[in-house]
Design an enzyme around this catalytic site. Sequence first.
Site, short mmCIF file in Angstrom:
data_model
loop_
_atom_site.label_atom_id
_atom_site.label_comp_id
_atom_site.label_asym_id
_atom_site.label_seq_id
_atom_site.Cartn_x
_atom_site.Cartn_y
_atom_site.Cartn_z
N GLU A 75 0.82 -1.21 0.00
CA GLU A 75 0.00 0.00 0.00
C GLU A 75 0.85 1.26 0.00
O GLU A 75 0.65 2.17 -0.82
CB GLU A 75 -0.93 0.02 1.21
CG GLU A 75 -1.75 1.30 1.28
CD GLU A 75 -2.77 1.33 2.40
OE1 GLU A 75 -3.59 2.26 2.41
OE2 GLU A 75 -2.74 0.42 3.25
N ASP A 95 -0.84 -5.08 3.01
CA ASP A 95 -1.40 -3.90 3.68
C ASP A 95 -0.83 -3.90 5.10
O ASP A 95 -1.22 -4.72 5.93
CB ASP A 95 -2.92 -3.96 3.72
CG ASP A 95 -3.53 -2.62 4.14
OD1 ASP A 95 -2.81 -1.78 4.70
OD2 ASP A 95 -4.74 -2.43 3.92
N ILE A 97 -1.01 -1.73 7.68
CA ILE A 97 -1.99 -1.37 8.71
C ILE A 97 -3.32 -1.12 8.01
O ILE A 97 -3.53 -0.04 7.45
CB ILE A 97 -1.56 -0.13 9.53
CG1 ILE A 97 -0.23 -0.36 10.24
CG2 ILE A 97 -2.65 0.23 10.54
CD1 ILE A 97 0.25 0.83 11.06
N ASP A 98 -4.19 -2.10 8.02
CA ASP A 98 -5.53 -1.89 7.47
C ASP A 98 -6.41 -1.35 8.59
O ASP A 98 -6.55 -1.97 9.65
CB ASP A 98 -6.11 -3.20 6.93
CG ASP A 98 -7.49 -2.97 6.34
OD1 ASP A 98 -7.56 -2.31 5.29
OD2 ASP A 98 -8.48 -3.40 6.95
N THR A 100 -6.19 2.39 9.11
CA THR A 100 -5.29 3.43 9.60
C THR A 100 -6.02 4.49 10.41
O THR A 100 -5.53 4.95 11.45
CB THR A 100 -4.53 4.09 8.43
OG1 THR A 100 -3.73 3.10 7.79
CG2 THR A 100 -3.63 5.21 8.93
N ASP A 225 -6.33 -4.67 0.11
CA ASP A 225 -7.42 -4.84 1.07
C ASP A 225 -8.12 -6.19 0.90
O ASP A 225 -8.74 -6.68 1.85
CB ASP A 225 -8.47 -3.74 0.88
CG ASP A 225 -7.94 -2.36 1.17
OD1 ASP A 225 -7.34 -2.18 2.23
OD2 ASP A 225 -8.14 -1.46 0.33
#
Length: 287
Positions: A75, A95, A97-98, A100, A225
């Site tokens: 990402e 990803d 930190i999905d 954020t 995602d």
Amino acid sequence: MTSMESDKCWQECMDVAVQIARRAGQMVREAVKQEKRVSTKSTPADLVTEADRQVEEVIISTLRERFPSHRFIGEESSAAGEKCILTDSPTWIIDPIDGTCNFVHSFPMVAVSIGFAVRKELEFGVIYHCFEETLYTARKGHGAFCNGLRLQVSKEKDVSKALILTEIGAKRDPKTLKIFSGNIEKFLSAPTHGLRIIGSSTLSLCYIATGAANAYYQYGLHCWDIAAAAVIIREAGGVVIDTSGPLDLMSRRVIAAGTQEIASFIVQQLEPISYERDDHDVGAQSL
């Protein structure tokens, strides 16, 4: 490489992904206690923190050292200008930190997501819920698991008994918000049992795999995602599609459900929201 050799190789990759996801989750838990340096990307609602970049760097550098011939889609790397291209090469889709915005506010719906594709086919997915320390894993043809326990989607076919999840997306212009609100209104009047927004696409999709929710839809999410979660849902017996057909990892559209009946109902209800493809400068990628 023989099928037996590739099976062993991809299992080794998945084992490494599990170790790295746990390590990344620990970094996130430590970072949430500290002062956060927050900036924006595409819109004021599209947040990024220094922790996002640091966690992704640790994940990719560790994997690259172990698997130097593999490719990576991340990402924050993509936000920094790297092209988002899926080739036949073994490719990690990350990803760091999905959720954020949740992370910034210390709202505990935050996850690390690591997907893996070979010859443009999703092979496995690893998702780690950082604050619950819950590990979701699946490998194509081998089942889906949460902390080692096998997952099974809900087999509910009646949408009037369904709990549906979605996310708002980064675009907040009046036209987009009108369509988004209209789509929600359709599902609230369908009727359904309810609709939820939790701020993490990845964890929402995991809840489809567990059977805690019956369906999820979103316009505007990215390949990182959905990649890992798509394997987990499918291996739990669920359905993951594009709003116009088979899942297209780069289209930024997804519907996931426990059953085809509910997925088809959602397709029929939605008014589309237009987003630029992740691979807008190359051809389509269908999975």
